[in-house]
Design a protein around this motif. Structure first.
Motif, short mmCIF file in Angstrom:
data_model
loop_
_atom_site.label_atom_id
_atom_site.label_comp_id
_atom_site.label_asym_id
_atom_site.label_seq_id
_atom_site.Cartn_x
_atom_site.Cartn_y
_atom_site.Cartn_z
N TRP A 186 0.90 -1.11 -0.07
CA TRP A 186 0.03 -0.08 0.02
C TRP A 186 0.72 1.42 0.01
O TRP A 186 0.31 2.32 -0.21
N LEU A 187 1.99 1.32 0.27
CA LEU A 187 3.00 2.42 0.49
C LEU A 187 3.88 2.60 -0.54
O LEU A 187 4.75 3.68 -0.59
N SER A 188 4.33 1.79 -1.24
CA SER A 188 5.48 1.66 -2.29
C SER A 188 5.01 2.24 -3.70
O SER A 188 3.86 2.34 -3.92
N ASP A 246 0.93 14.38 3.74
CA ASP A 246 0.56 13.20 2.87
C ASP A 246 1.08 11.77 2.94
O ASP A 246 0.27 10.73 3.12
N ILE A 247 2.39 11.49 3.42
CA ILE A 247 2.85 10.47 4.06
C ILE A 247 1.98 9.78 5.18
O ILE A 247 1.50 8.79 5.23
N VAL A 248 1.87 10.90 6.44
CA VAL A 248 1.11 10.39 7.37
C VAL A 248 -0.20 9.78 6.95
O VAL A 248 -0.80 8.65 7.43
N ASP A 249 -0.93 10.44 6.24
CA ASP A 249 -2.23 10.17 5.77
C ASP A 249 -2.14 8.90 5.10
O ASP A 249 -3.18 7.94 5.51
N HIS A 250 -1.34 8.67 4.20
CA HIS A 250 -1.30 6.99 3.64
C HIS A 250 -0.73 6.25 4.54
O HIS A 250 -1.41 5.04 4.38
N CYS A 251 -0.10 6.44 5.48
CA CYS A 251 0.51 5.28 6.50
C CYS A 251 -0.76 5.07 7.32
O CYS A 251 -0.91 3.78 7.70
N CYS A 252 -1.55 6.20 7.73
CA CYS A 252 -2.59 5.78 8.49
C CYS A 252 -3.87 5.01 7.87
O CYS A 252 -4.46 4.06 8.25
N ASP A 253 -3.85 5.26 6.56
CA ASP A 253 -4.86 4.41 5.75
C ASP A 253 -4.48 3.03 5.79
O ASP A 253 -5.18 2.39 5.73
N ALA A 254 -3.11 2.80 5.47
CA ALA A 254 -2.56 1.70 5.24
C ALA A 254 -2.78 0.80 6.60
O ALA A 254 -3.11 -0.48 6.53
N TRP A 255 -2.55 1.48 7.58
CA TRP A 255 -2.69 1.03 9.14
C TRP A 255 -4.03 0.50 9.21
O TRP A 255 -4.37 -0.50 9.74
N ARG A 256 -5.45 1.27 8.87
CA ARG A 256 -6.55 0.94 9.07
C ARG A 256 -6.94 -0.21 8.12
O ARG A 256 -7.60 -0.95 8.33
#
Length: 76
Positions: free
Chosen positions: A34-36, A45-55
């Motif tokens: 999900w992050l690569s 934007d990085i934090v948002d994507h990491c949070c989305d991936a974690w969820r």
């Protein structure tokens, strides 16, 4: 109280052994899936994507269990 039972042998882990850390395995899965291969616009934007991936991962407990269960670690 601090004694190790006789049926347990303490083995020192190598100083750098991320494959033995289940959290590292979860991050590795999230990065690969999900992050690569993306360009982030900003830190937020990085934090948002990491949070989305974690969820996404959090909503799939069966996947967390499968990532955490390594055959070589459960053979003892």
């Amino acid at each position: 109280s601090g004694r190790v039972p006789t049926n347990i042998t303490i083995l020192p882990l190598p100083p750098k052994s991320p494959e033995l850390n289940p959290v590292e395995n979860l991050w590795h899965f999230m990065r690969e899936n999900w992050l690569s291969n993306r360009i982030f616009k900003s830190y937020d934007d990085i934090v948002d994507h990491c949070c989305d991936a974690w969820r996404k991962l959090e909503s799939q407990p069966w996947r967390i269990m499968s990532i955490g269960r390594k055959p070589w670690a459960n053979g003892f």
